[in-house]
Design a protein around this motif. Structure first.
Motif, PDB file in Angstrom:
ATOM      1  N   ASN A  60       0.907  -1.284  -0.111  1.00 52.63           N
ATOM      2  CA  ASN A  60      -0.197   0.025   0.060  1.00 52.63           C
ATOM      3  C   ASN A  60       0.841   1.223   0.140  1.00 52.63           C
ATOM      4  OD1 ASN A  60      -2.292   1.894   1.724  1.00 52.63           O
ATOM      5  ND2 ASN A  60      -2.774   0.849   0.078  1.00 52.63           N
ATOM      6  N   ASP A  63       2.221   1.802  -3.482  1.00 52.96           N
ATOM      7  CA  ASP A  63       1.416   2.606  -4.237  1.00 52.96           C
ATOM      8  C   ASP A  63       1.445   3.981  -3.955  1.00 52.96           C
ATOM      9  OD1 ASP A  63      -1.453   0.409  -3.983  1.00 52.96           O
ATOM     10  OD2 ASP A  63       0.331   0.222  -5.398  1.00 52.96           O
ATOM     11  N   GLY A 135      -3.391  -1.324   3.329  1.00 50.33           N
ATOM     12  CA  GLY A 135      -4.494  -1.578   2.596  1.00 50.33           C
ATOM     13  C   GLY A 135      -4.942  -2.939   2.920  1.00 50.33           C
ATOM     14  N   ASP A 164      -6.514   2.482  -1.776  1.00 47.66           N
ATOM     15  CA  ASP A 164      -7.094   1.245  -2.095  1.00 47.66           C
ATOM     16  C   ASP A 164      -8.435   1.103  -0.922  1.00 47.66           C
ATOM     17  OD1 ASP A 164      -6.193  -2.346  -1.562  1.00 47.66           O
ATOM     18  OD2 ASP A 164      -7.585  -1.027  -3.028  1.00 47.66           O
TER      19      ASP A 164
END
Ligand SMILES: NC(=O)C1=CN([C@@H]2O[C@H](COP(=O)(O)OP(=O)(O)OC[C@H]3O[C@@H](n4cnc5c(N)ncnc54)[C@H](O)[C@@H]3O)[C@@H](O)[C@H]2O)[C@H](O)CC1
Ligand SMILES: [K+]
Length: 519
Positions: A60, A63, A135, A164
């Motif tokens: 996460n 990202d 996430g 997310d």
């Protein structure tokens, strides 16, 4: 639209990487670039920031590093705060942390409490926050500096864009694990997660956007059990045909069994809503003491007086009931039935002896608590039960708090174990089938939180069963129409003071408008 558990999403990610050959870094790049584009568009008025990306050590966070790089390249002032040691970041996230470093992204590390305090003091006053902390990998309650970071984000005045899923939200149950980001925008990948579409998750995500990261849709085909979000687009495909040469017999005859002294209204609501849901005929079988009242209350539905005891159905009513259900296509049992022992014993015998499609609600359900063996005599998948959380708790013999902790699992387990369709009512009603499939209803509003709403739903379910719909489809469509009728009324009158009877009056129009939608 399908919605996924955390494990199902991770399975799709891994299948795409291993079976399709799309590398993890490509998925992460697609995710981060897609999210950055949406963030840049939505927060154009805050350009050029400063913005801060709050990241964890997992993917996460990975990202988040892609998002930071993409915003940087668009001219945003971006700094990235990593709540871990530099060395703790591994794999695809590591790759993107190094890339972010090479494109001269400002990166702060906060591996401990002191580091976090120092870093956050540098980030105050940011105009945009990006939550890339946790996430689908969140696996326990958030504590310590992670909880502090979430509290800090929520206390800042800047809007939060969650990557997310808002950090702290369980992607599979929608439960808040200790604390949770209050997002203004959530950008998720491939498909929504269950946690995005059930409460309390619904209240945490803000605007929900979905980014395609390249996962082929056919990979979903084999994935079970399926969860489906029911919106108008999905529901309209369930509408039963309405042949132009149809007559009363074409659309079925529903028998409603219930009522007791002081509870004639429940039967009247169920009968009225059934008539407004397209059934051909309705008969209400009620204790003779309230029969004359129902004769006055109801016009289109017929009524049958039954033997009573203390104002409720008595054991002697079984023969008359057995005769009454001859020639019917479905039964609805429970509205206003009362807790009289003879009436409850009558319901248990009826459930055992009648093999018509059946919807059981309210005190009809309470009759079965502790006597679930009766359900096993029903033809699998032809009986619908419509408990609210308290009734579900009594049937499953667990605390109501446990029901609400994971509504999907509780409904699914009961459906599987007893071969019935479970409609677990509440905000975002869950419908579960014995084959494991579950639906989450997206229609409805707080205006439905008043007496009689369940009786109306029972009437709609019974009407669709009597029209020949398979039980699961009837339960899903009825739940959607019921909520959509409340939404249609709320558009004119708001969400307080709506009555069940008024909502029933919206049912025909809602079904008509749904049928006119085009894809
Ligand atoms: N190829 C892919 O899988 C893609 C995933 N995407 C993104 O990745 C996350 C899921 O990443 P994952 O590494 O599995 O976990 P998280 O980043 O969500 O969690 C980070 C890290 O946190 C640790 N952890 C879990 N619970 C706690 C806790 N309570 N307290 C402290 N730390 C905790 C755990 O060890 C994790 O390692 C997914 O959401 C997407 O954002 C890409 O989008 C696409 C490719
Ligand atoms: K997040």
């Amino acid at each position: 639209m399908r919605v996924l558990s955390a494990a199902q999403m991770q399975e799709l990610d891994q299948k795409t990487i291993k079976e399709i050959g799309l590398p993890g870094p490509v998925l992460m790049e697609n995710a981060g670039q897609g999210a950055a584009r949406l963030i840049n568009e939505r927060y154009r008025h805050l350009y050029p920031g400063p913005a801060v990306v709050i990241s964890g050590k997992g993917n996460n966070g990975g990202d988040g590093y892609v998002i930071a790089r993409s915003l940087l390249q668009r001219g945003w002032q971006v700094r990235t705060l990593v709540l871990a040691d530099d060395a703790a970041v591994e794999g695809d996230a590591r790759l993107n942390l190094e890339i972010l470093r090479k494109v001269r992204g400002e990166i702060l590390f906060a591996p401990d409490d002191d580091g976090l305090s120092a870093a956050l003091s540098q980030c105050s006053g940011s105009r945009l926050l990006v939550d890339a902390l946790f996430g689908t990998g969140l696996s326990s309650n958030v504590r310590g500096r992670y909880a502090r970071a979430i509290a800090w984000m929520n206390d800042e005045s800047a809007p939060i864009a969650a990557v997310d899923i808002p950090s702290g939200l369980d992607a599979t149950t929608g439960r808040i694990l200790g604390c949770c980001v209050q997002a203004d925008l959530t950008v998720t990948f491939a498909l929504p997660k269950i946690g995005h579409v059930v409460y309390p998750g619904v209240d945490q995500v803000g605007a929900l956007e979905i980014v395609d990261i390249g996962i082929p849709a056919f990979l979903l085909e084999g994935q079970t059990p399926a969860q489906i979000l029911v919106d108008g687009e999905f529901a309209r495909h369930l509408l039963p045909p309405r042949p132009s040469d149809g007559h009363k017999g074409t659309f079925g005859h529903l028998l409603i069994i219930g009522g007791s002294t002081g509870k004639s209204g429940a039967v009247a609501l169920a009968a009225d809503s059934a008539m407004r849901s397209g059934v051909g005929l309705v008969t209400a079988a009620v204790p003779k003491g309230i029969h004359d009242i129902l004769e006055v209350k109801l016009t289109e539905p017929m009524t049958v007086p039954l033997p009573e005891v203390d104002g409720a159905l008595g054991a002697g009513a079984l023969d008359a009931l057995t005769e009454a259900w001859q020639g019917k296509q479905a039964l609805a049992v429970g509205p206003g039935l009362g807790q009289n022992e003879q009436a409850q014993e009558l319901v248990r015998r009826l459930v055992r002896d009648c093999d018509l499609p059946l919807v059981i609600d309210a005190d009809g359900l309470n009759s079965l608590a502790g006597h679930l063996e009766g359900l096993s005599s029903c033809r699998p998948g032809t009986t619908v039960i419509t408990p609210h959380p308290g009734e579900m708790a009594r049937l499953a013999q667990i605390p109501v708090e446990e029901v609400q902790q994971d509504r999907l699992s509780v409904a699914r387990d009961f459906a599987l174990r007893h071969g019935v369709i479970v409609v677990l009512k509440g905000a975002r009603t869950v419908i579960a089938s014995p084959d494991g499939t579950a639906w989450i209803n997206a229609s409805g509003n707080p205006g439905m939180a008043s007496g009689g709403m369940g009786d109306v739903l029972t009437g709609v379910v019974g009407a669709l069963l009597a029209q020949g719909m398979p039980a699961a489809e009837a339960a899903v469509l009825a739940t959607y129409l019921h909520g959509a009728a409340a939404d249609r009324l709320a558009c004119r009158e708001g969400c307080a003071g709506l009555t069940a009877g008024e909502i029933a009056h919206e049912l025909a129009a809602v079904r008509y408008e749904l049928g006119r939608r085009s894809g």
